[in-house]
Enzyme design. Sequence first.
Site, PDB file in Angstrom:
ATOM      1  N   SER A 252     -86.828  31.576 -74.844  1.00 25.56           N
ATOM      2  CA  SER A 252     -87.748  29.907 -75.044  1.00 25.56           C
ATOM      3  C   SER A 252     -88.810  30.170 -76.387  1.00 25.56           C
ATOM      4  CB  SER A 252     -89.065  30.130 -74.051  1.00 25.56           C
ATOM      5  OG  SER A 252     -89.412  31.676 -74.861  1.00 25.56           O
ATOM      6  N   LYS A 253     -88.924  29.100 -77.363  1.00 25.14           N
ATOM      7  CA  LYS A 253     -89.080  29.123 -78.983  1.00 25.14           C
ATOM      8  C   LYS A 253     -90.578  29.591 -79.274  1.00 25.14           C
ATOM      9  CE  LYS A 253     -90.371  23.939 -78.306  1.00 25.14           C
ATOM     10  NZ  LYS A 253     -90.479  23.172 -79.275  1.00 25.14           N
ATOM     11  N   ARG A 254     -91.410  29.881 -77.840  1.00 23.45           N
ATOM     12  CA  ARG A 254     -92.257  30.547 -77.682  1.00 23.45           C
ATOM     13  C   ARG A 254     -92.106  31.745 -78.122  1.00 23.45           C
ATOM     14  NH1 ARG A 254     -95.722  26.820 -78.173  1.00 23.45           N
ATOM     15  NH2 ARG A 254     -95.864  28.566 -79.681  1.00 23.45           N
TER      16      ARG A 254
END
Length: 482
Positions: A252-254
């Site tokens: 995930s881009k988190r």
Amino acid sequence: MPPRVRIAPSPTGDPHVGTAYIALFNYAFAKKHGGTFILRIEDTDQTRSTASSEVAIYDALRWLGLDWDEGPDVGGDRGPYRQSERTAIYREHVQTLIDNGTAYRCFCTSERLAQMRAEQERNKQNPRYDGHCRGLDPKDAQSRAAAGEPHVIRLRVPEEGETTLHDELRGPIAFQNAEIDDQVLLKSDGFPTYHLANVVDDHLMGITHVIRGEDWITSGPKHVLLYQGFGWEPPLFFHLGLLRNGDKSKLSKRKNPVSVDHYRSLGYLPSTFLNFLAILGFSMGEDRERFSLDEMVAEFEWSKVSTGGPVFDPVKLDAFSGDDIRAMDPAALRDALVEHAFGGRIDTLVELSRERINRLDDFIPYVSFFFGGEVDYAAVLPKMVPKKREKKETMKILKAYLEGIEKDDAARAFTVDGLAEFSKAFAQQHGWKPKELYPLLRCAATGRTASPSLFETLAALGKDRVRLRLRGAIEALRVAPQ
RNA sequence: GGCCCCAUCGUUCAGCGGUUAGGACGCGAGGUUUUCAUCCUCGAAACCAGGGUUCGAUUCCCUGUGGGGUCACCA
């Protein structure tokens, strides 16, 4: 019969490395057997799909060399390849499902559904459609629909028995029908959901092998039921493991840069990146892990594909990249370097620096922060937190800004004007003065207290690099003593 | 939480009933190099647990545990 496979990305946001990963396996399998690799754009979510995202997907896949044989931009005789252009087809097909009882009209309002879910949650039941409209008389439903009453069309899942999804990599996977929800097939806006569109398109496009991520396993039985409802032979299913973050959660881009563009703009070679993706789920055998796309195609077999969810390890990617750069002959490396450094933005960099340099030789040092990934914040750290602001709220505003440039339409395109417009509104909205926010952003994005005009700078840095730096700045603040 | 998937060094991929459990990244130690990087050598590092099946289980089966996914008028 040569296989026909497809990838079906949704044009929302940046091109995802997961899409590239799945595309690679589809491509390798298709090419190995002289088959056809198809790109289909799944833009049935009208609120989130964008044309720019679609183009970005093309660019990313082409950069990697995963060229498709049929697709929206290259054509093909099973088109159109953009789902938003196929709505008539879905409506027509869903009618046969209604006629034979596999689907039914549902007039429940979203309010009622929300209420229903809330109650189910209270009673610790699994949230699912309660079948309220299942028993409606088809004739009545038909006339209500004809009268213009808003409704959706749902899949009528048998109440008993089980449905088996045959995964060629994992064996049969059985699901109790009682566990399967009456999925919406056609939304009230007349667009299909993924499930309907995917099955109809795969069949009509002659897809023989569906190779996708394992996050689709759960909806597999719904697809099987749809094939049965249509009386169609289902394709063969292959579910690959999902790419993971360092903590094993779904990539995930988190927690990681997930845009293919990020790796491109930081200067990884496409062949390196592809090779790295490949070894995450494919083994050549003979302990060999460095190979080209063509070599992978030549050796591709399902027995060499693993189903575990591999961690995307950027450290190993760097090691591969270093090896490949060292292996290039000097002239080729020179060309690649020049192209990477000055290919796209040389004019911008010249424009941004011309007033600020006195000698030609000042140029490279002056524009140096436009290159590279992380920067060192040691020198600017004391100046990052504005007077009258706390470290904590400074970190918070940077996080909010990071999210904002993802969500805001004006900012997402990362143009000078768009960024200026967004940032001004953003500052106001968060109760920060531009005078406080802009220097902070400059420090965070460049590691310096001085740079050309902020928005020109951000735009020239590029979205991916800015994102990386902002995250770095937040981290630097976090570990800072005060 | 229900359902489903997965399970070998920190990470990744091998191994597909009998192996000193292998390669790569990373890590450690040496060496080459004026420095750094590269390069070379060596090293530490894993079969989740418990039951079965079997002459013999890392490998097959079951259970547990752990991790993950999924439960939308998003894909």
